[in-house]
Scaffold this motif. Structure first.
Motif, PDB file in Angstrom:
ATOM      1  N   HIS A  55      45.185  33.530  25.925  1.00 14.93           N
ATOM      2  CA  HIS A  55      46.403  33.997  24.999  1.00 14.93           C
ATOM      3  C   HIS A  55      47.769  33.296  25.469  1.00 14.93           C
ATOM      4  CE1 HIS A  55      48.906  36.655  22.712  1.00 14.93           C
ATOM      5  NE2 HIS A  55      49.773  36.689  23.786  1.00 14.93           N
ATOM      6  N   PHE A  56      47.798  33.083  26.859  1.00 14.64           N
ATOM      7  CA  PHE A  56      49.022  32.457  27.248  1.00 14.64           C
ATOM      8  C   PHE A  56      48.832  30.978  27.072  1.00 14.64           C
ATOM      9  CE2 PHE A  56      49.594  36.571  29.311  1.00 14.64           C
ATOM     10  CZ  PHE A  56      50.516  37.200  28.661  1.00 14.64           C
ATOM     11  N   GLY A  57      47.990  30.307  26.685  1.00 16.32           N
ATOM     12  CA  GLY A  57      47.557  28.831  26.602  1.00 16.32           C
ATOM     13  C   GLY A  57      47.432  28.452  28.030  1.00 16.32           C
ATOM     14  N   TRP A  58      47.144  28.799  29.077  1.00 12.40           N
ATOM     15  CA  TRP A  58      46.673  28.344  30.241  1.00 12.40           C
ATOM     16  C   TRP A  58      44.998  27.776  30.160  1.00 12.40           C
ATOM     17  CZ3 TRP A  58      48.787  33.406  32.403  1.00 12.40           C
ATOM     18  CH2 TRP A  58      50.081  33.417  32.486  1.00 12.40           C
ATOM     19  N   THR A  59      45.029  26.451  30.096  1.00 14.71           N
ATOM     20  CA  THR A  59      43.466  26.029  30.036  1.00 14.71           C
ATOM     21  C   THR A  59      43.267  25.424  31.480  1.00 14.71           C
ATOM     22  OG1 THR A  59      44.481  23.879  29.053  1.00 14.71           O
ATOM     23  CG2 THR A  59      43.576  25.745  27.784  1.00 14.71           C
ATOM     24  N   TRP A  60      44.057  25.326  32.245  1.00 17.14           N
ATOM     25  CA  TRP A  60      43.933  24.504  33.514  1.00 17.14           C
ATOM     26  C   TRP A  60      44.423  25.479  34.655  1.00 17.14           C
ATOM     27  CZ3 TRP A  60      40.785  21.082  35.377  1.00 17.14           C
ATOM     28  CH2 TRP A  60      40.943  20.460  36.487  1.00 17.14           C
ATOM     29  N   VAL A  61      43.486  26.179  35.382  1.00 16.38           N
ATOM     30  CA  VAL A  61      43.717  27.132  36.254  1.00 16.38           C
ATOM     31  C   VAL A  61      43.143  26.966  37.659  1.00 16.38           C
ATOM     32  CG1 VAL A  61      44.280  28.779  34.710  1.00 16.38           C
ATOM     33  CG2 VAL A  61      41.866  28.928  35.564  1.00 16.38           C
ATOM     34  N   GLY A  62      43.649  27.615  38.762  1.00 13.43           N
ATOM     35  CA  GLY A  62      42.832  27.582  39.876  1.00 13.43           C
ATOM     36  C   GLY A  62      42.545  29.185  40.227  1.00 13.43           C
ATOM     37  N   ALA A  63      41.571  29.595  41.177  1.00 14.19           N
ATOM     38  CA  ALA A  63      40.819  30.678  41.240  1.00 14.19           C
ATOM     39  C   ALA A  63      40.651  31.081  42.921  1.00 14.19           C
ATOM     40  CB  ALA A  63      39.468  31.076  40.601  1.00 14.19           C
ATOM     41  N   ILE A  64      40.993  32.268  43.256  1.00 15.22           N
ATOM     42  CA  ILE A  64      40.852  32.724  44.548  1.00 15.22           C
ATOM     43  C   ILE A  64      40.098  33.933  44.591  1.00 15.22           C
ATOM     44  CG2 ILE A  64      41.683  33.278  47.008  1.00 15.22           C
ATOM     45  CD1 ILE A  64      44.187  31.670  46.051  1.00 15.22           C
ATOM     46  N   ARG A  65      38.905  34.198  45.038  1.00 12.59           N
ATOM     47  CA  ARG A  65      38.232  35.399  45.129  1.00 12.59           C
ATOM     48  C   ARG A  65      38.006  35.959  46.610  1.00 12.59           C
ATOM     49  NH1 ARG A  65      34.592  31.182  44.857  1.00 12.59           N
ATOM     50  NH2 ARG A  65      32.709  31.347  46.008  1.00 12.59           N
ATOM     51  N   SER A  66      37.579  36.942  46.674  1.00 11.13           N
ATOM     52  CA  SER A  66      37.053  37.720  48.082  1.00 11.13           C
ATOM     53  C   SER A  66      35.625  37.122  48.288  1.00 11.13           C
ATOM     54  CB  SER A  66      37.257  39.427  47.732  1.00 11.13           C
ATOM     55  OG  SER A  66      38.762  39.725  47.818  1.00 11.13           O
TER      56      SER A  66
ATOM     57  N   LEU B 191      40.683  39.611  44.261  1.00  8.68           N
ATOM     58  CA  LEU B 191      40.745  39.846  45.633  1.00  8.68           C
ATOM     59  C   LEU B 191      41.228  41.263  45.922  1.00  8.68           C
ATOM     60  CD1 LEU B 191      43.475  36.818  46.728  1.00  8.68           C
ATOM     61  CD2 LEU B 191      40.785  37.085  47.424  1.00  8.68           C
ATOM     62  N   SER B 192      40.621  41.935  47.157  1.00  6.03           N
ATOM     63  CA  SER B 192      40.972  43.141  47.507  1.00  6.03           C
ATOM     64  C   SER B 192      42.441  43.202  47.923  1.00  6.03           C
ATOM     65  CB  SER B 192      40.123  43.573  48.506  1.00  6.03           C
ATOM     66  OG  SER B 192      39.892  42.918  49.678  1.00  6.03           O
ATOM     67  N   TYR B 193      43.101  44.356  47.946  1.00  9.08           N
ATOM     68  CA  TYR B 193      44.575  44.153  48.382  1.00  9.08           C
ATOM     69  C   TYR B 193      44.627  43.738  49.732  1.00  9.08           C
ATOM     70  CZ  TYR B 193      43.836  48.605  50.685  1.00  9.08           C
ATOM     71  OH  TYR B 193      43.617  49.759  51.575  1.00  9.08           O
ATOM     72  N   THR B 194      43.830  44.002  50.645  1.00 15.44           N
ATOM     73  CA  THR B 194      43.746  43.713  52.255  1.00 15.44           C
ATOM     74  C   THR B 194      43.591  42.062  52.368  1.00 15.44           C
ATOM     75  OG1 THR B 194      41.300  44.381  52.228  1.00 15.44           O
ATOM     76  CG2 THR B 194      43.017  45.811  53.158  1.00 15.44           C
TER      77      THR B 194
ATOM     78  N   GLY C 191      46.207  38.903  38.314  1.00 17.58           N
ATOM     79  CA  GLY C 191      45.470  39.667  39.413  1.00 17.58           C
ATOM     80  C   GLY C 191      44.764  40.796  38.566  1.00 17.58           C
ATOM     81  N   THR C 192      43.854  41.378  39.371  1.00 14.72           N
ATOM     82  CA  THR C 192      43.004  42.619  38.907  1.00 14.72           C
ATOM     83  C   THR C 192      43.709  43.840  39.365  1.00 14.72           C
ATOM     84  OG1 THR C 192      41.894  42.458  40.902  1.00 14.72           O
ATOM     85  CG2 THR C 192      40.730  41.136  39.264  1.00 14.72           C
ATOM     86  N   GLU C 193      42.940  44.972  38.970  1.00 13.79           N
ATOM     87  CA  GLU C 193      43.426  46.358  39.361  1.00 13.79           C
ATOM     88  C   GLU C 193      43.311  46.568  40.861  1.00 13.79           C
ATOM     89  OE1 GLU C 193      40.759  48.147  40.747  1.00 13.79           O
ATOM     90  OE2 GLU C 193      39.534  46.424  40.400  1.00 13.79           O
ATOM     91  N   ALA C 194      42.720  45.592  41.665  1.00 14.57           N
ATOM     92  CA  ALA C 194      42.712  45.967  43.028  1.00 14.57           C
ATOM     93  C   ALA C 194      43.972  45.823  43.667  1.00 14.57           C
ATOM     94  CB  ALA C 194      41.725  44.807  43.738  1.00 14.57           C
ATOM     95  N   TRP C 195      45.081  45.064  43.129  1.00 17.00           N
ATOM     96  CA  TRP C 195      46.143  44.919  43.853  1.00 17.00           C
ATOM     97  C   TRP C 195      47.502  44.854  42.765  1.00 17.00           C
ATOM     98  CZ3 TRP C 195      49.216  40.705  42.470  1.00 17.00           C
ATOM     99  CH2 TRP C 195      48.730  39.325  42.140  1.00 17.00           C
TER     100      TRP C 195
END
Length: 826
Positions: free
Chosen positions: A204-215, A272-275, A296-300
């Motif tokens: 929706h915000f037009g971001w077609t080139w992103v990075g990702a960090i996961r737990s 990511l988890s908040y910790t 972010g997700t609902e975790a933080w």
């Protein structure tokens, strides 16, 4: 078993290993595998005991070690206020139910709560202790490896609360696979919906080139996998995707920082988890890693503790999803009133009180100088720590709803009216089936139910981090996501002022390559995702369109040709309709009544369909259009030729009937003429049905004729079917032409056979030239040839048969008499 804990795949694997062992080993051997039995932190007897699994003490900086396949004891020293609050929410719900006269009257709920200390192995150990089938578990002193509870409430330190039903008697089930293990239910939406919602929001915000960090756990891995799949479908590309866990070494964090610094994307999507996030943010702040837009997700995203960490400014302007706001009246007051626990002698109270007020009830000589003595009457309301933080009320509400779901299920099973039945014994299988079908409202009016997958309705608030002047953060709700709505209406953003990274009011731009200028086209960069491309000039004779691809100039002119063809098609149909109107106005005149006026009107109707059927050849081929264009053409033309053939036979029979003793017209009157037309037409319909059933036409991408172009066309499917349709038309036309030719010199002032002969001559000439032209024309040109043949033959029939009659009707009305029609030529 009912639980609100998120279980990892590692924990499930260990749990299943212990289960297999339990079927083949003795009870003592199973307990040995599990390690030393745990003592409950909170315990209260009742008619029905509910289990609780909470991580009261935090040890996330401690790495679990094993020796001889047994986990070593963990050093759990720091009390986790969040888990303590989750337990309080459970106790609050149980107390409300026990004091209620409407729900479970006469039945008292008890509880048995264990501390997992954030350990997977410990979680499995206490879960097995609670779900063992032995009934001797009124006290845990005889054998702590046994338990007898119909349901378990649990939580995870990563903040999402899950509701699970686990069947146990001969088997224990607790997993995410709903097909193999349908007993897993939740009071929070599945992360599947959250992942899809994040992808839609990024798009929706037009971001077609992103990075990702996961737990580096199931929460991060599974969530990011679903996000990646959905993002790919939406045209979003990931520049990088890295994993992190709180126990990772500092070198891993430095590697992540280097990847982010070397990237060109400005948006970072996190699972990511908040910790985990707090550790990363602290390091990012030391490296001044600012200016990135965080998702972010609902975790933080709505976690007040994360918003007060030292480097929280890194996250200013973040957007993400949060559990919708909720309120449970009376819960806040209950949580702040911890003193009743003290009177019951619970061990957990002492640890909580000492941690909250940094004091000790039993001071030693070593701690006398550093710690004050606890009185037990300190004021909880004056505390300034996470215990007083009620921003997690939506999560507390999920625990609250989980307990009430169990209670409503028990209420139905026990047949509770004014009083519940004490003879019924609620087994977990019955509770599972009943709880899947419950539908009730909480005292706040919120509906609680589960869908066919055991999930609640997936709804999220969309949150934006907006910093205040004093440095604190305000969580502003800027929209709502509702997965139950149609996909184009699921994401609903308010017209509010957004705050982006670097306190900007303008939406950040995060794309790999910009829009190509006019006259250039996209060429993918080697080894890069489809979002990365170079813009090169179009080839000669081509221009670029809005999607950045080159198209031939002839393709641009095609809309004009389509418009001209549509004018011809509709013009022919309108001209035919005009002739029909003229005939209808003069339907009682001799020239219209001669030679079966009914066939004349049917012929005009079929000619109109012939003109209109060419419209099916316009546009992008599809399954239905490919089947329609050839069958419609074949049937309408056979109807048309059948009418002409009927009129020709009528002319021949009319002149033969004038001979002495002939009664041919008696056997070939209007009724039989209609039968002839229908019979010939139904034969063609039968051919078309066989063709469409056996091997119908279908859309086809033609790559043979042009190397730099793809031609979309309709493949014939079965060539035999196509040529059978065309051959049948040719056979009728040839027969009609021969009969009309034989009748052309019959004596009459107005012999219609002459005009039919000319029309059939044109018709046959057109379709004889069509065959070689169609076979030798590539791609779209074969369509043009077919359309030309349809229009040319249709106009030939219309002009040759009807214009001479219209000429007499409109310009020579004195010849439109019965006497003139009947006179013979010398």
């Amino acid at each position: 078993m009912l639980s609100t804990q998120r279980w990892s795949e590692q924990g499930l694997a260990l749990l299943q290993l212990l289960l297999v062992a339990s079927f083949s080993k003795s009870e003592e051997q199973v307990c040995s595998l599990m390690g030393e039995p745990e003592e409950p932190q909170l315990f209260k007897t009742g008619d029905v005991i509910l289990g609780g699994i909470f991580s009261f003490q935090s040890n996330w900086k401690t790495v679990e070690l094993t020796y001889a396949h047994r986990p070593l004891p963990l050093q759990c020293t720091s009390l986790n206020f969040r888990a303590f609050q989750y337990a309080q929410a459970m106790l609050f719900a149980i107390e409300e139910i026990n004091n209620s006269s409407d729900l479970l009257p006469g039945i008292t709920l008890g509880y048995m709560m264990y501390d997992t200390c954030g350990s997977i192995a410990r979680s499995v150990r206490v879960a097995l202790a609670l779900t063992d089938v032995n009934e001797e578990t009124a006290s845990l002193s005889d054998n702590p490896c046994r338990g007898s509870v119909p349901a378990i409430i649990g939580e995870a330190s990563s903040s999402p609360i899950y509701l699970q039903i686990c069947i146990f008697n001969s088997i224990f089930i607790i997993t995410f696979n709903k097909v193999r293990y349908p007993s897993f239910l939740r009071t929070i939406p599945s992360d599947y919906y959250q992942s899809r919602a994040l992808a839609q929001m990024v798009k929706h915000f037009g971001w077609t080139w992103v990075g990702a960090i996961r737990s580096s756990d199931d929460y991060g891995t599974n969530g990011m996998a679903t996000f990646t799949d959905t993002a790919t479908q939406l045209g979003i590309c990931l520049e990088y995707s890295v994993s992190f866990f709180r126990t990772d070494p500092s070198e891993k964090i430095q590697r992540i920082i280097n990847i982010i610094k070397g990237s060109t994307s400005r948006v970072i999507v996190t699972f990511l988890s908040y910790t985990d996030l707090e550790i990363l943010i602290d390091e990012f702040a030391h490296h001044n890693l600012t200016g990135y837009q965080w998702v972010g997700t609902e975790a933080w995203i709505s976690d007040s503790v994360t918003a007060t960490t030292e480097g929280h400014y890194i996250l200013d302007g973040s957007v993400g999803l949060a559990i919708p706001k909720a309120e449970v009246s009376g819960l806040r007051e209950f949580m702040l009133d911890v003193k009743p626990l003290n009177s019951s002698g619970e061990k957990l109270f002492t640890q909580f009180w000492e941690t909250a007020f940094h004091c000790s009830f039993k001071r030693t000589k070593e701690t006398a100088g550093s710690q004050k003595e606890c009185t037990g009457y300190e004021d909880l309301a004056g505390l300034e720590n996470s215990f007083n933080d009620m921003s997690l009320m939506p999560i507390f509400n999920n625990v609250y709803k989980g307990v009430y779901a169990i209670a409503h299920s028990l209420h139905n099973i026990l047949g509770c009216g004014q009083k519940c039945s004490n003879t019924a014994s609620p087994d977990p299988f019955t509770i599972l089936q009943n709880i899947k079908n419950i539908h009730f409202k909480t005292k706040e009016g919120e509906e609680v139910y589960f869908n066919e997958n055991g999930d609640p309705a997936a709804k999220y608030d969309i949150i934006n981090w907006q910093p205040k002047k004093d440095g604190s953060v305000e969580f502003v709700t800027i929209g709502l996501y509702d997965a139950s709505l149609p996909e184009d209406k699921q994401l609903n953003l308010d017209n509010k002022t957004f705050n982006w990274a670097n306190n900007s009011k303008k939406v950040p731009v995060s794309i790999c390559s910009g829009t190509c200028d006019s006259g250039t086209r996209k060429v993918l960069q080697k080894g890069k995702p489809v979002c990365c491309y170079d813009c090169i000039p179009c080839a000669e004779g081509e221009v670029s369109n809005t999607t950045g691809t080159s198209i031939a100039l002839s393709s641009i002119r095609e809309p004009f040709h389509k418009s001209v063809k549509q004018i011809k098609d509709r013009g022919g149909a309108c001209l035919t309709a005009t002739v029909a109107f003229i005939f209808f106005r003069h339907r009682n005149t001799p020239i219209v009544k001669a030679n079966n006026s009914e066939l004349s009107f049917l012929l005009l109707f079929s000619l109109t369909l012939c003109f209109l059927c060419s419209l099916t050849f316009i546009g992008r081929p599809s399954d239905w259009s490919c089947m329609l264009r050839h069958t419609a053409f074949g049937i309408t033309f056979v109807l048309c030729i059948s009418c002409v053939l009927g009129k020709t036979l009528a002319v021949l029979m009319a002149f033969k009937a004038t001979l002495p003793g002939s009664n041919l017209m008696k056997w070939f009157g209007p009724r039989r003429q209609r039968i002839v037309v229908l019979a010939f037409t139904f034969i063609q319909i039968g051919i078309c049905i066989v063709w469409l059933t056996a091997n119908p036409p279908y859309p086809f991408k033609n790559l043979r004729h042009f190397k730099d172009k793809i031609i979309l066309e309709c493949a014939l499917g079965s060539p035999i079917g196509f040529w059978a349709v065309l051959g049948y038309i040719g056979l009728l036309a040839l027969l009609c032409f021969i009969l009309a030719f034989l009748a052309r010199k019959l004596p009459d002032n107005f012999n219609e056979a002459k005009f039919i002969t000319f029309s059939m001559l044109i018709f046959c000439a057109v379709w004889m030239t069509f065959i070689p032209a169609y076979v030798s024309s590539p791609g779209k040109f074969s369509v043009v040839v077919e359309i030309f043949a349809i229009l040319a033959s249709s106009f030939g029939l219309l002009f040759c048969i009807f214009f001479p009659k219209c000429y007499i009707i409109l310009l020579k009305p004195e010849k439109n008499t019965k006497k003139n029609m009947m006179d013979k030529k010398s």
